[in-house]
Motif scaffolding. Structure first.
Motif, PDB file in Angstrom:
ATOM      1  N   LYS A 179      14.138  -1.294  -4.327  1.00  0.00           N
ATOM      2  CA  LYS A 179      15.056  -0.378  -3.660  1.00  0.00           C
ATOM      3  C   LYS A 179      14.848   1.030  -4.190  1.00  0.00           C
ATOM      4  O   LYS A 179      14.812   1.250  -5.399  1.00  0.00           O
ATOM      5  N   CYS A 180      14.700   1.984  -3.268  1.00  0.00           N
ATOM      6  CA  CYS A 180      14.506   3.378  -3.662  1.00  0.00           C
ATOM      7  C   CYS A 180      15.849   4.106  -3.652  1.00  0.00           C
ATOM      8  O   CYS A 180      16.579   4.056  -2.656  1.00  0.00           O
ATOM      9  N   ILE A 181      16.173   4.773  -4.748  1.00  0.00           N
ATOM     10  CA  ILE A 181      17.482   5.418  -4.836  1.00  0.00           C
ATOM     11  C   ILE A 181      17.581   6.635  -3.925  1.00  0.00           C
ATOM     12  O   ILE A 181      18.687   7.098  -3.641  1.00  0.00           O
ATOM     13  N   LYS A 182      16.445   7.141  -3.453  1.00  0.00           N
ATOM     14  CA  LYS A 182      16.496   8.320  -2.593  1.00  0.00           C
ATOM     15  C   LYS A 182      17.193   8.035  -1.273  1.00  0.00           C
ATOM     16  O   LYS A 182      17.982   8.840  -0.788  1.00  0.00           O
ATOM     17  N   ASP A 183      16.895   6.887  -0.677  1.00  0.00           N
ATOM     18  CA  ASP A 183      17.489   6.558   0.620  1.00  0.00           C
ATOM     19  C   ASP A 183      18.170   5.191   0.632  1.00  0.00           C
ATOM     20  O   ASP A 183      18.628   4.733   1.686  1.00  0.00           O
ATOM     21  N   SER A 184      18.216   4.525  -0.534  1.00  0.00           N
ATOM     22  CA  SER A 184      18.855   3.206  -0.687  1.00  0.00           C
ATOM     23  C   SER A 184      18.239   2.138   0.214  1.00  0.00           C
ATOM     24  O   SER A 184      18.907   1.163   0.582  1.00  0.00           O
ATOM     25  N   LYS A 185      16.965   2.304   0.557  1.00  0.00           N
ATOM     26  CA  LYS A 185      16.264   1.312   1.377  1.00  0.00           C
ATOM     27  C   LYS A 185      15.296   0.512   0.515  1.00  0.00           C
ATOM     28  O   LYS A 185      14.883   0.954  -0.548  1.00  0.00           O
ATOM     29  N   LYS A 186      14.923  -0.660   1.019  1.00  0.00           N
ATOM     30  CA  LYS A 186      14.056  -1.575   0.285  1.00  0.00           C
ATOM     31  C   LYS A 186      12.627  -1.486   0.818  1.00  0.00           C
ATOM     32  O   LYS A 186      12.398  -1.468   2.026  1.00  0.00           O
ATOM     33  N   TYR A 187      11.676  -1.474  -0.123  1.00  0.00           N
ATOM     34  CA  TYR A 187      10.271  -1.324   0.253  1.00  0.00           C
ATOM     35  C   TYR A 187       9.385  -2.243  -0.570  1.00  0.00           C
ATOM     36  O   TYR A 187       9.796  -2.769  -1.604  1.00  0.00           O
ATOM     37  N   ILE A 188       8.133  -2.390  -0.076  1.00  0.00           N
ATOM     38  CA  ILE A 188       7.080  -3.015  -0.861  1.00  0.00           C
ATOM     39  C   ILE A 188       5.894  -2.055  -0.909  1.00  0.00           C
ATOM     40  O   ILE A 188       5.954  -0.948  -0.367  1.00  0.00           O
ATOM     41  N   ASP A 189       4.837  -2.503  -1.541  1.00  0.00           N
ATOM     42  CA  ASP A 189       3.658  -1.672  -1.803  1.00  0.00           C
ATOM     43  C   ASP A 189       3.191  -0.892  -0.573  1.00  0.00           C
ATOM     44  O   ASP A 189       3.012  -1.440   0.515  1.00  0.00           O
ATOM     45  N   GLY A 190       2.967   0.401  -0.771  1.00  0.00           N
ATOM     46  CA  GLY A 190       2.568   1.273   0.328  1.00  0.00           C
ATOM     47  C   GLY A 190       1.198   0.984   0.889  1.00  0.00           C
ATOM     48  O   GLY A 190       0.874   1.397   2.013  1.00  0.00           O
ATOM     49  N   SER A 191       0.368   0.265   0.132  1.00  0.00           N
ATOM     50  CA  SER A 191      -0.981  -0.044   0.619  1.00  0.00           C
ATOM     51  C   SER A 191      -1.064  -1.445   1.211  1.00  0.00           C
ATOM     52  O   SER A 191      -2.155  -2.010   1.350  1.00  0.00           O
ATOM     53  N   PHE A 192       0.075  -2.002   1.597  1.00  0.00           N
ATOM     54  CA  PHE A 192       0.116  -3.365   2.127  1.00  0.00           C
ATOM     55  C   PHE A 192      -0.878  -3.567   3.263  1.00  0.00           C
ATOM     56  O   PHE A 192      -1.659  -4.520   3.263  1.00  0.00           O
ATOM     57  N   TRP A 193      -0.858  -2.670   4.237  1.00  0.00           N
ATOM     58  CA  TRP A 193      -1.716  -2.866   5.407  1.00  0.00           C
ATOM     59  C   TRP A 193      -3.185  -2.667   5.080  1.00  0.00           C
ATOM     60  O   TRP A 193      -4.056  -3.292   5.679  1.00  0.00           O
ATOM     61  N   GLN A 194      -3.504  -1.796   4.120  1.00  0.00           N
ATOM     62  CA  GLN A 194      -4.895  -1.647   3.705  1.00  0.00           C
ATOM     63  C   GLN A 194      -5.375  -2.905   2.975  1.00  0.00           C
ATOM     64  O   GLN A 194      -6.558  -3.248   3.029  1.00  0.00           O
ATOM     65  N   PHE A 195      -4.452  -3.601   2.305  1.00  0.00           N
ATOM     66  CA  PHE A 195      -4.800  -4.838   1.610  1.00  0.00           C
ATOM     67  C   PHE A 195      -5.010  -5.972   2.613  1.00  0.00           C
ATOM     68  O   PHE A 195      -5.942  -6.778   2.484  1.00  0.00           O
ATOM     69  N   VAL A 196      -4.151  -6.039   3.619  1.00  0.00           N
ATOM     70  CA  VAL A 196      -4.245  -7.092   4.633  1.00  0.00           C
ATOM     71  C   VAL A 196      -5.464  -6.889   5.524  1.00  0.00           C
ATOM     72  O   VAL A 196      -6.193  -7.831   5.842  1.00  0.00           O
ATOM     73  N   ASP A 197      -5.675  -5.643   5.940  1.00  0.00           N
ATOM     74  CA  ASP A 197      -6.794  -5.313   6.824  1.00  0.00           C
ATOM     75  C   ASP A 197      -7.609  -4.204   6.178  1.00  0.00           C
ATOM     76  O   ASP A 197      -7.222  -3.044   6.199  1.00  0.00           O
ATOM     77  N   LYS A 198      -8.728  -4.580   5.584  1.00  0.00           N
ATOM     78  CA  LYS A 198      -9.541  -3.620   4.847  1.00  0.00           C
ATOM     79  C   LYS A 198      -9.995  -2.448   5.708  1.00  0.00           C
ATOM     80  O   LYS A 198     -10.262  -1.359   5.210  1.00  0.00           O
ATOM     81  N   GLY A 199     -10.076  -2.653   7.019  1.00  0.00           N
ATOM     82  CA  GLY A 199     -10.526  -1.580   7.894  1.00  0.00           C
ATOM     83  C   GLY A 199      -9.399  -0.708   8.413  1.00  0.00           C
ATOM     84  O   GLY A 199      -9.636   0.237   9.174  1.00  0.00           O
ATOM     85  N   GLN A 200      -8.169  -1.008   8.001  1.00  0.00           N
ATOM     86  CA  GLN A 200      -7.009  -0.253   8.471  1.00  0.00           C
ATOM     87  C   GLN A 200      -7.074   1.175   7.937  1.00  0.00           C
ATOM     88  O   GLN A 200      -7.119   1.394   6.727  1.00  0.00           O
ATOM     89  N   PRO A 201      -7.086   2.175   8.821  1.00  0.00           N
ATOM     90  CA  PRO A 201      -7.156   3.565   8.353  1.00  0.00           C
ATOM     91  C   PRO A 201      -5.841   4.003   7.714  1.00  0.00           C
ATOM     92  O   PRO A 201      -4.769   3.467   8.020  1.00  0.00           O
TER      93      PRO A 201
END
Length: 275
Positions: A179-201
């Protein structure tokens, strides 16, 4: 008339020279620190070279960070010594017996990183430095794609954003999200889609906002990448202190080579010359 013609030719030649020079100089409008897990230390070496040889840490060039790259962005704008960052990381790891525990970094990496950032990011970080940082995160509704956290107002908000961007579910602290205190929202790793799809720009920075991006990414270092492909290249693999400093040296040398090739020509300090 002959004099005017000669003067016109001189002006014309000067304009050509200026055009050639301008085209040969790299003019970046932002820096992007990509994700890389434990290969953050390659990026730390690159940051070390930039901090020693450019004024980028103190100008207003925006920086974008994803996952481990968010840590680089925060420390870079804070003008933190990368050698000090490395020594502190080793000390904290030894205190928590990371190098000897069976699970290695699993379950304890998150608290270690957060304590590390708390120690390194200055309490007096300026509003202008905070305003430069943009952090990429992945919302729990992963199908919405990566999002951007920016306009941080305090050290605490910045660190919270970095921890959200770097949160590998369960591995970092046994929790599925951060949870980020800036907006009180929950997140996971920002590179998730690059990890799932190596070709994801990379989505950020947006192409209509920044056109000339200076990428600091270990995967651009072909020699380093070839060595990784011949070994266990897991981004969460525990490394030794010696391996950490070797990785930093690789990033440092890579960035030094960019300087040698003239790709940092408009960013280096006036007192720095490459021999």
């Amino acid at each position: 008339m002959r004099f005017q013609g000669s003067r016109s030719r001189v002006i014309y030649l000067l304009l050509i020279v200026m055009l050639i020079y301008t085209c040969g100089v790299c003019s970046y409008d932002c820096i992007r620190f990509k994700g890389g897990g434990i290969y953050y230390w390659w990026q730390a070496g690159a940051c070390k070279y930039l901090l020693e040889n450019t004024d980028l840490a103190r100008n207003q060039l925006p920086v974008y960070g994803t996952s481990a790259g968010a840590l680089s962005a925060a420390l870079f704008v804070s003008d933190v010594s990368m050698d000090r960052a490395a020594e502190l990381a080793i000390t904290l790891s030894e205190q928590r017996q990371v190098f000897t525990r069976r699970g290695g970094l699993a379950g304890v990496w998150g608290n270690l990183i957060e304590d590390w950032l708390q120690e390194l990011v200055p309490d007096t970080i300026s509003p202008s430095s905070l305003a430069r940082v943009n952090v990429v995160v992945t919302p729990l509704r992963i199908w919405e794609g990566p999002q951007l956290l920016s306009n941080f107002e305090s050290k605490e908000q910045l660190i919270s954003g970095c921890m959200a961007s770097a949160h590998i579910p369960f591995f970092l602290d046994k929790k599925p999200w951060r949870k980020c205190i800036k907006d009180s929202k929950k997140y996971i790793d920002g590179s998730f889609w690059q990890f799932v799809d190596k070709g994801q720009p990379e989505k950020y920075p947006l192409s209509d906002v920044h056109r000339d991006i200076f990428d600091l990414d270990y995967s651009l270092d072909t020699e380093f990448l070839e060595e990784l492909q011949q070994s266990d290249s897991s981004i969460v693999k525990l490394i030794t202190p010696e391996g950490l400093f070797d990785m930093m040296n690789r990033g440092y040398k890579y960035t030094e080579n960019l300087h040698q090739q003239g790709k940092l020509s408009n960013m280096v300090k006036s007192t720095v010359q490459y021999q």
